[in-house]
Design a protein around this motif. Structure first.
Motif, PDB file in Angstrom:
ATOM      1  N   SER A  80       0.843  -1.119  -0.040  1.00 27.03           N
ATOM      2  CA  SER A  80       0.077   0.192   0.051  1.00 27.03           C
ATOM      3  C   SER A  80       0.789   1.330   0.136  1.00 27.03           C
ATOM      4  O   SER A  80       0.565   2.080  -0.576  1.00 27.03           O
ATOM      5  CB  SER A  80      -0.802   0.162   1.114  1.00 27.03           C
ATOM      6  N   PHE A  81       1.921   1.155   0.848  1.00 27.45           N
ATOM      7  CA  PHE A  81       2.839   2.405   0.745  1.00 27.45           C
ATOM      8  C   PHE A  81       3.408   2.704  -0.641  1.00 27.45           C
ATOM      9  O   PHE A  81       3.363   3.538  -1.173  1.00 27.45           O
ATOM     10  CB  PHE A  81       3.945   1.972   1.674  1.00 27.45           C
ATOM     11  N   GLY A  82       3.865   1.628  -1.093  1.00 25.54           N
ATOM     12  CA  GLY A  82       4.557   1.708  -2.405  1.00 25.54           C
ATOM     13  C   GLY A  82       3.548   2.294  -3.737  1.00 25.54           C
ATOM     14  O   GLY A  82       4.060   2.927  -4.205  1.00 25.54           O
ATOM     15  N   GLY A  83       2.462   1.657  -3.561  1.00 32.56           N
ATOM     16  CA  GLY A  83       1.360   2.209  -4.464  1.00 32.56           C
ATOM     17  C   GLY A  83       1.004   3.526  -4.164  1.00 32.56           C
ATOM     18  O   GLY A  83       0.858   4.255  -5.354  1.00 32.56           O
ATOM     19  N   THR A  84       0.678   4.053  -3.179  1.00 27.50           N
ATOM     20  CA  THR A  84       0.115   5.414  -2.846  1.00 27.50           C
ATOM     21  C   THR A  84       1.451   6.298  -3.227  1.00 27.50           C
ATOM     22  O   THR A  84       1.235   7.278  -3.640  1.00 27.50           O
ATOM     23  CB  THR A  84      -0.058   5.386  -1.333  1.00 27.50           C
ATOM     24  N   LEU A  85       2.725   5.809  -2.857  1.00 25.00           N
ATOM     25  CA  LEU A  85       3.808   6.671  -3.374  1.00 25.00           C
ATOM     26  C   LEU A  85       3.836   6.833  -4.479  1.00 25.00           C
ATOM     27  O   LEU A  85       4.111   7.893  -5.088  1.00 25.00           O
ATOM     28  CB  LEU A  85       5.186   6.370  -2.499  1.00 25.00           C
ATOM     29  N   ALA A  86       3.979   5.915  -5.353  1.00 20.58           N
ATOM     30  CA  ALA A  86       3.989   5.877  -6.829  1.00 20.58           C
ATOM     31  C   ALA A  86       2.959   6.734  -7.482  1.00 20.58           C
ATOM     32  O   ALA A  86       2.988   7.590  -8.354  1.00 20.58           O
ATOM     33  CB  ALA A  86       3.935   4.529  -7.563  1.00 20.58           C
ATOM     34  N   LEU A  87       1.662   6.529  -6.957  1.00 20.91           N
ATOM     35  CA  LEU A  87       0.337   7.423  -7.358  1.00 20.91           C
ATOM     36  C   LEU A  87       0.636   8.850  -7.148  1.00 20.91           C
ATOM     37  O   LEU A  87       0.311   9.659  -8.058  1.00 20.91           O
ATOM     38  CB  LEU A  87      -0.920   6.880  -6.866  1.00 20.91           C
ATOM     39  N   CYS A  88       1.065   9.111  -5.971  1.00 16.54           N
ATOM     40  CA  CYS A  88       1.220  10.752  -5.469  1.00 16.54           C
ATOM     41  C   CYS A  88       2.476  11.200  -6.356  1.00 16.54           C
ATOM     42  O   CYS A  88       2.309  12.196  -6.682  1.00 16.54           O
ATOM     43  CB  CYS A  88       1.698  10.857  -3.914  1.00 16.54           C
ATOM     44  N   LEU A  89       3.604  10.607  -6.611  1.00 16.40           N
ATOM     45  CA  LEU A  89       4.313  11.145  -7.564  1.00 16.40           C
ATOM     46  C   LEU A  89       4.061  11.139  -8.906  1.00 16.40           C
ATOM     47  O   LEU A  89       4.341  12.041  -9.679  1.00 16.40           O
ATOM     48  CB  LEU A  89       5.853  10.274  -7.388  1.00 16.40           C
ATOM     49  N   ALA A  90       3.412   9.869  -9.504  1.00 15.08           N
ATOM     50  CA  ALA A  90       2.919  10.412 -10.686  1.00 15.08           C
ATOM     51  C   ALA A  90       1.979  11.570 -11.004  1.00 15.08           C
ATOM     52  O   ALA A  90       1.909  12.196 -12.066  1.00 15.08           O
ATOM     53  CB  ALA A  90       2.366   8.872 -11.370  1.00 15.08           C
ATOM     54  N   VAL A  91       1.104  11.730  -9.916  1.00 14.91           N
ATOM     55  CA  VAL A  91       0.100  12.823 -10.110  1.00 14.91           C
ATOM     56  C   VAL A  91       0.960  14.073 -10.505  1.00 14.91           C
ATOM     57  O   VAL A  91       0.625  15.053 -10.815  1.00 14.91           O
ATOM     58  CB  VAL A  91      -0.927  12.724  -8.796  1.00 14.91           C
ATOM     59  N   LEU A  92       1.977  14.116  -9.216  1.00 13.55           N
ATOM     60  CA  LEU A  92       2.623  15.663  -9.211  1.00 13.55           C
ATOM     61  C   LEU A  92       3.767  15.567 -10.441  1.00 13.55           C
ATOM     62  O   LEU A  92       3.714  16.848 -11.127  1.00 13.55           O
ATOM     63  CB  LEU A  92       3.580  15.487  -8.152  1.00 13.55           C
ATOM     64  N   LYS A  93       3.882  14.520 -11.157  1.00 14.70           N
ATOM     65  CA  LYS A  93       4.739  14.645 -12.381  1.00 14.70           C
ATOM     66  C   LYS A  93       3.776  14.997 -13.797  1.00 14.70           C
ATOM     67  O   LYS A  93       4.263  15.988 -14.152  1.00 14.70           O
ATOM     68  CB  LYS A  93       5.388  13.295 -12.583  1.00 14.70           C
ATOM     69  N   ALA A  94       2.593  14.571 -13.417  1.00 12.26           N
ATOM     70  CA  ALA A  94       1.792  15.110 -14.650  1.00 12.26           C
ATOM     71  C   ALA A  94       1.099  16.557 -14.287  1.00 12.26           C
ATOM     72  O   ALA A  94       0.831  17.105 -15.357  1.00 12.26           O
ATOM     73  CB  ALA A  94       0.433  14.244 -14.402  1.00 12.26           C
ATOM     74  N   LEU A  95       1.263  17.047 -13.341  1.00 15.66           N
ATOM     75  CA  LEU A  95       0.900  18.498 -13.046  1.00 15.66           C
ATOM     76  C   LEU A  95       2.095  19.298 -13.196  1.00 15.66           C
ATOM     77  O   LEU A  95       2.006  20.514 -13.059  1.00 15.66           O
ATOM     78  CB  LEU A  95       0.440  18.607 -11.454  1.00 15.66           C
ATOM     79  N   LYS A  96       3.253  18.667 -13.415  1.00 19.54           N
ATOM     80  CA  LYS A  96       4.422  19.422 -13.684  1.00 19.54           C
ATOM     81  C   LYS A  96       4.916  20.045 -12.491  1.00 19.54           C
ATOM     82  O   LYS A  96       5.603  20.942 -12.680  1.00 19.54           O
ATOM     83  CB  LYS A  96       4.478  20.206 -15.067  1.00 19.54           C
ATOM     84  N   VAL A  97       4.807  19.257 -11.210  1.00 21.23           N
ATOM     85  CA  VAL A  97       5.346  20.126 -10.142  1.00 21.23           C
ATOM     86  C   VAL A  97       6.582  19.585  -9.736  1.00 21.23           C
ATOM     87  O   VAL A  97       7.546  20.293  -9.515  1.00 21.23           O
ATOM     88  CB  VAL A  97       4.342  19.623  -8.963  1.00 21.23           C
ATOM     89  N   LEU A  98       7.051  18.285 -10.220  1.00 19.01           N
ATOM     90  CA  LEU A  98       8.234  17.631  -9.952  1.00 19.01           C
ATOM     91  C   LEU A  98       9.041  17.799 -11.348  1.00 19.01           C
ATOM     92  O   LEU A  98       8.450  17.771 -12.334  1.00 19.01           O
ATOM     93  CB  LEU A  98       8.197  16.350  -9.203  1.00 19.01           C
TER      94      LEU A  98
END
Length: 65
Positions: free
Chosen positions: A47-65
């Motif tokens: 669950s940790f790995g999935g949540t972290l991957a999802l959070c980072l993917a969303v931030l990458k899609a929003l061009k925050v990272l």
């Protein structure tokens, strides 16, 4: 967005903290009395790995990272 390195590190730290809380809650909810704790740890880790991957993917899609 053109954010400084310090702000990006804080954002990643916030995502990791959120993911740890989700992983701990998932492990706690999946653990039943009498079962080995290892199963709950693996469930929480997934669950940790999935949540972290999802959070980072969303931030990458929003061009925050």
């Amino acid at each position: 967005m053109n954010l400084s390195l310090g702000v990006r590190v804080l954002i990643v730290f916030a995502c990791a903290s959120f993911s740890v809380n989700i992983g701990m809650a998932a492990a706690w909810l999946s653990h039943t009395p009498g079962s080995p704790a290892g199963e709950a740890v693996l469930y929480g880790g997934g669950s940790f790995g999935g949540t972290l991957a999802l959070c980072l993917a969303v931030l990458k899609a929003l061009k925050v990272l």
